[in-house]
Motif scaffolding. Structure first.
Motif, short mmCIF file in Angstrom:
data_model
loop_
_atom_site.label_atom_id
_atom_site.label_comp_id
_atom_site.label_asym_id
_atom_site.label_seq_id
_atom_site.Cartn_x
_atom_site.Cartn_y
_atom_site.Cartn_z
N GLU A 1 7.97 11.23 2.95
CA GLU A 1 7.11 10.52 3.91
C GLU A 1 6.78 9.11 3.43
O GLU A 1 6.79 8.17 4.21
N GLU A 2 6.52 8.96 2.14
CA GLU A 2 6.20 7.63 1.62
C GLU A 2 7.44 6.73 1.61
O GLU A 2 7.35 5.54 1.91
N VAL A 3 8.58 7.31 1.29
CA VAL A 3 9.84 6.55 1.35
C VAL A 3 10.06 6.03 2.78
O VAL A 3 10.42 4.87 2.98
N ALA A 4 9.80 6.89 3.74
CA ALA A 4 9.96 6.48 5.14
C ALA A 4 8.97 5.37 5.50
O ALA A 4 9.34 4.39 6.17
N ASP A 5 7.72 5.51 5.07
CA ASP A 5 6.71 4.48 5.35
C ASP A 5 7.15 3.13 4.76
O ASP A 5 7.05 2.09 5.42
N ILE A 6 7.61 3.17 3.53
CA ILE A 6 8.03 1.94 2.84
C ILE A 6 9.19 1.28 3.59
O ILE A 6 9.16 0.07 3.87
N VAL B 1 0.85 -1.21 0.00
CA VAL B 1 0.00 0.00 0.00
C VAL B 1 0.88 1.25 0.00
O VAL B 1 0.64 2.20 -0.77
N GLU B 2 1.89 1.26 0.85
CA GLU B 2 2.77 2.43 0.91
C GLU B 2 3.53 2.63 -0.40
O GLU B 2 3.74 3.76 -0.84
N SER B 3 3.94 1.54 -1.03
CA SER B 3 4.60 1.63 -2.34
C SER B 3 3.66 2.27 -3.36
O SER B 3 4.08 3.11 -4.17
N SER B 4 2.41 1.89 -3.29
CA SER B 4 1.42 2.48 -4.21
C SER B 4 1.21 3.96 -3.92
O SER B 4 0.98 4.75 -4.85
N GLU B 5 1.27 4.34 -2.65
CA GLU B 5 1.15 5.76 -2.31
C GLU B 5 2.31 6.56 -2.92
O GLU B 5 2.13 7.68 -3.39
N LEU B 6 3.50 5.96 -2.94
CA LEU B 6 4.65 6.62 -3.59
C LEU B 6 4.42 6.71 -5.09
O LEU B 6 4.64 7.77 -5.70
MG LIG Z 1 2.04 6.54 3.48
#
Ligand SMILES: [Mg+2]
Length: 120
Positions: free
Chosen positions: A69-74, A37-42
């Motif tokens: 932020e997305e890189v950090a989530d991933i 999901v986080e990858s998709s957000e990126l």
């Molecule tokens: Mg995210």
């Protein structure tokens, strides 16, 4: 960039999760789904951008904050998965690079975006 302290990040993440009693939700399956999901957000941040716009996103502060932020989530989810499965991220990355060196010899792959099984 400073040297990465994977153990420190994993410990901080573990504390964050424990403080909230969220470990019950952190099965490897759920973490893997969250990573996707986080990858998709990126990916979404780059959707519809031109190649030039994507390569210069770090020059647009508001967009760049979202990317970071997305890189950090991933990376957080990836490190949680590694922690749960006792995977040494540095070791597996170095091993994988070595495998790719063998799959993509420089003399056959230089300047080509060809998949290894189609190299001549
Ligand atoms: Mg995210």
């Amino acid at each position: 960039m400073k040297d990465l302290n994977v153990k420190k990040i994993q410990h901080t993440l573990e504390e964050f999760v424990k403080e909230r009693n969220w470990d019950q939700f952190h099965s490897v399956k759920n973490l893997t789904m969250a990573l996707s999901v986080e990858s998709s957000e990126l990916v979404e941040l780059f959707q519809w951008l031109t190649t030039e716009q994507s390569n210069t996103i770090n020059e647009r502060e508001e967009d760049f904050i979202k990317v970071k932020e997305e890189v950090a989530d991933i990376f957080a989810y990836l490190l949680r998965i590694c922690d749960k499965l006792d995977i040494d991220i540095e070791e597996v990355i170095m091993d994988k690079i070595q495998k790719n060196r063998e799959k993509y010899p420089i003399d056959k792959s230089y300047g080509l975006a060809t998949k290894y099984n189609q190299l001549k």
